[in-house]
Design a protein around this motif. Sequence first.
Motif, PDB file in Angstrom:
ATOM      1  N   LEU A   1      -0.814  46.546  81.061  1.00 57.45           N
ATOM      2  CA  LEU A   1      -0.876  45.208  81.623  1.00 57.45           C
ATOM      3  C   LEU A   1      -0.146  44.207  80.730  1.00 57.45           C
ATOM      4  N   VAL A   2      -0.203  44.453  79.427  1.00 55.80           N
ATOM      5  CA  VAL A   2       0.490  43.602  78.465  1.00 55.80           C
ATOM      6  C   VAL A   2       1.546  44.453  77.774  1.00 55.80           C
ATOM      7  N   PRO A   3       2.845  44.232  78.028  1.00 57.59           N
ATOM      8  CA  PRO A   3       3.902  45.042  77.430  1.00 57.59           C
ATOM      9  C   PRO A   3       4.066  44.733  75.955  1.00 57.59           C
ATOM     10  N   PRO A   4       4.763  45.610  75.202  1.00 61.75           N
ATOM     11  CA  PRO A   4       5.038  45.312  73.792  1.00 61.75           C
ATOM     12  C   PRO A   4       5.770  43.979  73.661  1.00 61.75           C
ATOM     13  N   LEU A   5       5.418  43.251  72.639  1.00 69.51           N
ATOM     14  CA  LEU A   5       6.022  41.936  72.458  1.00 69.51           C
ATOM     15  C   LEU A   5       7.457  42.043  71.973  1.00 69.51           C
ATOM     16  N   PRO A   6       8.414  41.371  72.637  1.00 74.23           N
ATOM     17  CA  PRO A   6       9.792  41.319  72.129  1.00 74.23           C
ATOM     18  C   PRO A   6       9.863  40.344  70.970  1.00 74.23           C
TER      19      PRO A   6
ATOM     20  N   LEU B   1      -6.131  43.471  74.270  1.00 77.33           N
ATOM     21  CA  LEU B   1      -5.404  43.148  75.503  1.00 77.33           C
ATOM     22  C   LEU B   1      -4.273  44.136  75.768  1.00 77.33           C
ATOM     23  N   ARG B   2      -3.710  44.681  74.716  1.00 75.64           N
ATOM     24  CA  ARG B   2      -2.610  45.636  74.888  1.00 75.64           C
ATOM     25  C   ARG B   2      -3.085  46.981  75.445  1.00 75.64           C
ATOM     26  N   THR B   3      -4.387  47.251  75.320  1.00 71.49           N
ATOM     27  CA  THR B   3      -4.897  48.523  75.848  1.00 71.49           C
ATOM     28  C   THR B   3      -5.203  48.456  77.343  1.00 71.49           C
ATOM     29  N   LEU B   4      -5.186  47.262  77.924  1.00 68.26           N
ATOM     30  CA  LEU B   4      -5.511  47.119  79.343  1.00 68.26           C
ATOM     31  C   LEU B   4      -4.371  47.675  80.199  1.00 68.26           C
ATOM     32  N   THR B   5      -4.737  48.421  81.218  1.00 71.26           N
ATOM     33  CA  THR B   5      -3.731  48.973  82.120  1.00 71.26           C
ATOM     34  C   THR B   5      -4.106  48.676  83.561  1.00 71.26           C
ATOM     35  N   CYS B   6      -3.084  48.603  84.382  1.00 69.26           N
ATOM     36  CA  CYS B   6      -3.267  48.389  85.814  1.00 69.26           C
ATOM     37  C   CYS B   6      -2.276  49.279  86.543  1.00 69.26           C
ATOM     38  N   GLY B   7      -2.769  50.063  87.475  1.00 70.07           N
ATOM     39  CA  GLY B   7      -1.898  50.955  88.220  1.00 70.07           C
ATOM     40  C   GLY B   7      -1.203  51.969  87.325  1.00 70.07           C
ATOM     41  N   GLY B   8      -1.847  52.324  86.213  1.00 71.43           N
ATOM     42  CA  GLY B   8      -1.281  53.325  85.309  1.00 71.43           C
ATOM     43  C   GLY B   8      -0.268  52.777  84.328  1.00 71.43           C
TER      44      GLY B   8
ATOM     45  N   GLN C   1      -0.129  32.618  69.192  1.00 65.28           N
ATOM     46  CA  GLN C   1       1.153  32.543  69.874  1.00 65.28           C
ATOM     47  C   GLN C   1       1.591  33.914  70.360  1.00 65.28           C
ATOM     48  N   LEU C   2       1.236  34.964  69.600  1.00 66.18           N
ATOM     49  CA  LEU C   2       1.593  36.316  70.032  1.00 66.18           C
ATOM     50  C   LEU C   2       0.939  36.655  71.359  1.00 66.18           C
ATOM     51  N   VAL C   3      -0.355  36.263  71.482  1.00 62.22           N
ATOM     52  CA  VAL C   3      -1.066  36.543  72.733  1.00 62.22           C
ATOM     53  C   VAL C   3      -0.468  35.749  73.869  1.00 62.22           C
ATOM     54  N   LEU C   4      -0.087  34.497  73.591  1.00 70.30           N
ATOM     55  CA  LEU C   4       0.531  33.679  74.636  1.00 70.30           C
ATOM     56  C   LEU C   4       1.830  34.307  75.121  1.00 70.30           C
ATOM     57  N   ASN C   5       2.640  34.796  74.170  1.00 67.92           N
ATOM     58  CA  ASN C   5       3.904  35.436  74.558  1.00 67.92           C
ATOM     59  C   ASN C   5       3.649  36.685  75.392  1.00 67.92           C
ATOM     60  N   ALA C   6       2.615  37.445  74.987  1.00 70.09           N
ATOM     61  CA  ALA C   6       2.322  38.681  75.710  1.00 70.09           C
ATOM     62  C   ALA C   6       1.869  38.393  77.135  1.00 70.09           C
ATOM     63  N   LEU C   7       0.942  37.428  77.263  1.00 67.45           N
ATOM     64  CA  LEU C   7       0.418  37.131  78.590  1.00 67.45           C
ATOM     65  C   LEU C   7       1.462  36.484  79.484  1.00 67.45           C
ATOM     66  N   ALA C   8       2.453  35.843  78.849  1.00 67.13           N
ATOM     67  CA  ALA C   8       3.523  35.239  79.651  1.00 67.13           C
ATOM     68  C   ALA C   8       4.380  36.300  80.314  1.00 67.13           C
ATOM     69  N   GLY C   9       4.307  37.533  79.786  1.00 70.66           N
ATOM     70  CA  GLY C   9       5.118  38.591  80.366  1.00 70.66           C
ATOM     71  C   GLY C   9       4.302  39.661  81.062  1.00 70.66           C
ATOM     72  N   LEU C  10       3.138  39.322  81.593  1.00 72.74           N
ATOM     73  CA  LEU C  10       2.313  40.297  82.287  1.00 72.74           C
ATOM     74  C   LEU C  10       3.076  40.889  83.475  1.00 72.74           C
ATOM     75  N   ARG C  11       3.041  42.215  83.550  1.00 76.39           N
ATOM     76  CA  ARG C  11       3.763  42.892  84.620  1.00 76.39           C
ATOM     77  C   ARG C  11       2.868  43.923  85.294  1.00 76.39           C
ATOM     78  N   CYS C  12       3.196  44.226  86.502  1.00 74.00           N
ATOM     79  CA  CYS C  12       2.503  45.263  87.268  1.00 74.00           C
ATOM     80  C   CYS C  12       3.557  46.050  88.037  1.00 74.00           C
TER      81      CYS C  12
END
Length: 435
Positions: free
Chosen positions: A349-354, A339-346, A1-12
């Motif tokens: 990719l996966v922000p800290p989980l709220p 997944l938290r180590t992945l970055t895009c455009g500096g 569920q943690l991964v699902l929450n993280a991927l739901a908030g993918l930002r660039c």
Amino acid sequence: QLVLNALAGLRCEGHLLRPQAVVLGGGGSLTMAPLFGGIIEGFMKFQPSSQLIFSAIGASASIMALIDGSLDFAVTDEILPQSLLQGHDLVVVPVVATAVAVTYSLSEAPSGCNLVLSQEALVRIFNGSVSVWDDNFIAQLNPFIPLPATPITVIVPDRGDEFTLIFKEGLGRFDPTWAATEDTSDQPIWPASLHSRLVFAQSFEHAASLLETLDHVISFIPAPDAQNYQLDVASLGDMTGLEMLPSIETTGLAADGAVFDDTFQADILDSDIDDAYPIAVFSSIVLRRVVPGPSCAPPAALGGFIQWISTNVTASELMQSQGFVAALGGPSTQLDAVLRTLTCGGKPLVPPLPPPPGLNLVPILVPIAAFLLIATAIFIYVGRRIQTRLIEMRRQLDDVQVAVELSDAIATFDLDRMAFLEEIPNPTSTQQSCL
């Protein structure tokens, strides 16, 4: 569920990603092609905006294509050196566990009676020291098979591939002297003593075809392929009677006993877990840790694909139907960390989980508080009843003690009276009657 929450908030670049058509390219071995074809089809139903294409160009070629940017991910069955991962900033995610089956064709074997080979016998067959089927190393574990005095023909791939390396490494685990028997001629990966009985296959599909047409032959092949072609598979056993076929269960035991290192890789060959199949390996997805951008949609879709493979029940069932075992079998803290180590455009990719949104503890705490109040009241009531009973018992004990002391006093008085009477002269009969 943690991964699902993280991927739901993918930002660039600070903006929430919106579903958009993205195309991702991946590659790997031919053995992985049917599996990933089915998995990709299932994921595209789950995420129609993503299109994934898998090319069976081999693991090594796929990793090189990943490094030069031609592919978005690669699938490998090898444990990659840390220098390669760090040098090209790659990350690894285990996806499936696969067994390497020992397959054979032996017309003398009764239907439904699997050939049993000890680890020592297997090594001796492939180093050339056991060359006939009725050799004692084979016969002692197969008393119900009329083994012929026929030479053992060995089918091997005509080129190096990941599963050949895994099989050979497994032989080296069974017998450390195996590596010293390898030849360095035109056929460098097999001992020279075996060359006269070798038959080379162009692929595992070709090997399966040879096993179906030839007799008195032995080979090795990924267990999913052996299952697909319905080949006879040997059980690896020993003199204690322990026998293991390359099944979902025995491969799963090897996977369950894995200890992943810092690079999220694990060696499950010759596992110490009881009943685990000894020739098994993880197949992993390799991807770039840093994507320069400007579009972050492809890496976001790839992250979703990896998460879906690792946690989705449909994906796990698809793997099992084809003879594979899910490597993780559900959410994993180490997967989340990767997944938290992945970055895009500096940017991450996966922000800290709220904290999980809308978490209401009142429905949980109120029953707990009520239970504690009731328990406390019961405890006080029972405690008071016990205290009252103890007081009553103490009073009863005091009464008994008084009675005993009184009895003792009476007894003492009687003794003194008797002693007094003994000192008085004997009275007359009249006096006795008055006493």
